[in-house]
Design an enzyme around this catalytic site. Structure first.
Site, PDB file in Angstrom:
ATOM      1  N   HIS A   1       0.770  -1.153   0.035  1.00  0.00           N
ATOM      2  CA  HIS A   1      -0.179   0.133  -0.068  1.00  0.00           C
ATOM      3  C   HIS A   1       0.814   1.217  -0.052  1.00  0.00           C
ATOM      4  O   HIS A   1       0.373   2.226  -0.100  1.00  0.00           O
ATOM      5  CB  HIS A   1      -1.129  -0.174   1.186  1.00  0.00           C
TER       6      HIS A   1
ATOM      7  N   ASP B   1      -0.010  -7.579   1.228  1.00  0.00           N
ATOM      8  CA  ASP B   1       0.576  -6.210   1.262  1.00  0.00           C
ATOM      9  C   ASP B   1       2.070  -6.022   1.429  1.00  0.00           C
ATOM     10  O   ASP B   1       2.429  -5.113   2.244  1.00  0.00           O
ATOM     11  CB  ASP B   1      -0.081  -5.468   2.659  1.00  0.00           C
TER      12      ASP B   1
ATOM     13  N   GLY C   1       3.829   6.652   7.711  1.00  0.00           N
ATOM     14  CA  GLY C   1       5.010   6.644   7.253  1.00  0.00           C
ATOM     15  C   GLY C   1       5.988   5.531   7.864  1.00  0.00           C
ATOM     16  O   GLY C   1       7.188   5.292   7.308  1.00  0.00           O
ATOM     17  N   ASN C   2       5.359   4.941   9.022  1.00  0.00           N
ATOM     18  CA  ASN C   2       6.131   3.559   9.241  1.00  0.00           C
ATOM     19  C   ASN C   2       5.766   2.439   8.682  1.00  0.00           C
ATOM     20  O   ASN C   2       6.500   1.580   8.908  1.00  0.00           O
ATOM     21  CB  ASN C   2       5.671   3.569  10.918  1.00  0.00           C
ATOM     22  N   SER C   3       4.737   2.486   7.951  1.00  0.00           N
ATOM     23  CA  SER C   3       4.369   1.281   7.015  1.00  0.00           C
ATOM     24  C   SER C   3       5.577   0.705   6.191  1.00  0.00           C
ATOM     25  O   SER C   3       6.484   1.616   5.563  1.00  0.00           O
ATOM     26  CB  SER C   3       3.128   1.870   6.135  1.00  0.00           C
TER      27      SER C   3
END
Length: 195
Positions: A79, A109, A184-186
């Protein structure tokens, strides 16, 4: 008096140096040995104009990746890079590199990206240390809100969680943590105390 002050100063500096060594616990060591393989991602999506009097738009995004191969292969969340036109990766050397999508698994994902550069990158090995243990300390390193290389600490709150999504999909086998994770950590790692 000058000698006494000089001796006191030297002793205080030695104590500070010794205290710094004493504070390098397992968490600090895990961060130190893994941080250089964490990649900060910035994305750009260009939205074309739909009508004559409406301008096209530029949507910026953030994410994190983990370098898994010294040749420039990294993994992130799908994503983070879905439908984007440009991906910029910034590593420990502070240089910005264009990255391209090599493979994706939408259901999991996950996406594998490649940075083409004439250099070798620091990377993390994917050999697992066994499953997470409820209550164990974990570390999240990432790019929350664009604050590159941010570190947060927490514990594994639960394992094997399910998360139904509004689109009908159902993520399974998730790790729940109370480590602070923000946009932003994804795509970034959740590390144990051994890194």
């Amino acid at each position: 008096h000058a000698r006494v002050l000089a001796v006191a100063f030297i002793c205080s500096m030695a104590c500070l140096a010794h205290a710094d060594v004493d504070r390098r616990n397992a968490i600090v060591e895990a961060i130190s040995k893994t941080r250089s393989a964490i990649i900060n991602l910035r994305t750009l999506r260009i939205i074309p104009a739909r009508f004559e009097n409406i301008e096209s738009g530029r949507v910026k995004g953030l994410g994190t990746g983990v370098m898994i191969d010294p040749r420039g292969y990294l993994v992130t969340n799908f994503h983070v890079v879905e439908n984007v036109d440009q991906i910029t990766a910034r590593g420990a050397d502070a240089n910005a590199y264009p990255a391209k999508i090599i493979a994706v698994d939408k259901r999991a994902d996950l996406a594998v990206l490649k940075i083409d550069a004439n250099k070798s990158f620091p990377y993390l090995s994917l050999n697992g240390a066994g499953g997470p243990i409820v209550g164990e300390t974990v570390i999240a390193i990432g790019n929350p809100y664009g604050l590159e290389d941010s570190v947060s600490i927490g514990i594994v709150s639960a394992v094997d969680r399910e998360l139904p999504l509004p689109n009908g999909e159902n993520f399974q086998g998730l790790i729940q943590t109370d480590a602070s994770i923000n946009p932003g950590n994804s795509g970034g790692p959740l590390l144990n105390a051994d890194g």
